[in-house]
Design a protein around this motif. Structure first.
Motif, PDB file in Angstrom:
ATOM      1  N   ALA A  23      -4.912  13.811   4.726  1.00  0.00           N
ATOM      2  CA  ALA A  23      -5.246  13.326   3.386  1.00  0.00           C
ATOM      3  C   ALA A  23      -3.991  12.862   2.649  1.00  0.00           C
ATOM      4  O   ALA A  23      -3.994  11.814   1.993  1.00  0.00           O
ATOM      5  N   GLY A  83      -3.505   8.772   2.150  1.00  0.00           N
ATOM      6  CA  GLY A  83      -3.560   8.398   0.744  1.00  0.00           C
ATOM      7  C   GLY A  83      -2.379   7.548   0.332  1.00  0.00           C
ATOM      8  O   GLY A  83      -2.536   6.513  -0.333  1.00  0.00           O
ATOM      9  N   GLU A  85      -2.270   4.065   2.095  1.00  0.00           N
ATOM     10  CA  GLU A  85      -3.162   3.122   1.417  1.00  0.00           C
ATOM     11  C   GLU A  85      -2.506   2.556   0.161  1.00  0.00           C
ATOM     12  O   GLU A  85      -2.564   1.350  -0.096  1.00  0.00           O
ATOM     13  N   LYS A  86      -1.855   3.437  -0.616  1.00  0.00           N
ATOM     14  CA  LYS A  86      -1.177   2.978  -1.832  1.00  0.00           C
ATOM     15  C   LYS A  86      -0.051   1.993  -1.504  1.00  0.00           C
ATOM     16  O   LYS A  86       0.212   1.062  -2.272  1.00  0.00           O
TER      17      LYS A  86
END
Length: 217
Positions: free
Chosen positions: A113, A117, A120-121
């Motif tokens: 996670a 996360g 992706e950012k």
């Protein structure tokens, strides 16, 4: 022949390691204590080696709200990382590896996670063919399991892959798994001794990816 590259994440793609240490120092300072860098460096690239808040209790001689401080630490790290970019040269290396048709993997002692996360950012997630995290193995770095799982997932032999690492624990894991290892230390790992690695540089920006590949035939 090199057929794949496997990246670490924290401190290698995103300089989260510096933020993690700075946030720890803030909390220790608020308790009139200090976390020595040489102690903290032993934790980098692995998990459960040292509970910093148990260490804090030992230093100040009293109990603290460990879970509350853990949550506070996480919040501060996230705030420090808000809006930060990938480290110099990272996206260029990913793009060059993709253009050359190499498989691209990631092996990290952090959770899926956390890693996905931030990937992706940073708009980097699509580059990766395989991601192996602490969720996928019983033992994280310096155990070689993460790298063994990564090359297996990519469908290559260990000797056909280069690992990119920033920590001593990560370098040990990569070499024990049979990969080549290139080390790019960050602010909190640059004083470490990395042992028998294959190449070391300050940033990925100092050497083009194709030039680096020539060092590995």
């Amino acid at each position: 022949m090199i057929k794949a590259v496997v990246f670490d994440f924290d401190g290698l793609i995103l300089d989260s390691e510096t933020s993690v240490y700075l946030a720890i120092q803030e909390i220790f300072s608020e308790h009139s204590s200090h976390m020595p860098l040489e102690v903290w460096q032993q934790c980098i690239g692995t998990k459960d080696f040292l509970d910093p808040f148990e260490y804090l209790e030992e230093q100040i001689g009293e109990k603290v709200d460990r879970e509350g401080l853990r949550a506070m630490h996480h919040e501060r790290v996230v705030a420090m990382l808000d809006g930060t970019s990938a480290l110099p040269g990272v996206e260029d290396y990913l793009e060059a590896a993709k253009e050359l048709g190499l498989k691209i993997g990631l092996a990290t002692s952090s959770s899926r996670a956390w890693v996905t996360g931030y990937l992706e950012k940073l708009n980097l997630l699509p580059y990766f063919d395989c991601i192996k995290t602490s969720d996928d193995v019983e033992h994280v770095k310096p155990n070689p399991a993460l790298y063994r799982e990564a090359v297996k997932c990519l469908g290559v032999k260990p000797e056909e892959a280069i690992a990119f690492e920033d920590s001593a624990n990560g370098a040990i894991a990569a070499k024990e798994a049979g990969l080549y290892c290139v080390v790019i230390p960050n602010e909190v790992t640059k004083g470490l001794v990395f042992g028998d690695v294959d190449h070391q540089m300050e940033t990925m920006a100092e050497l083009q990816f194709k030039e680096l590949l020539r060092k590995f035939g």
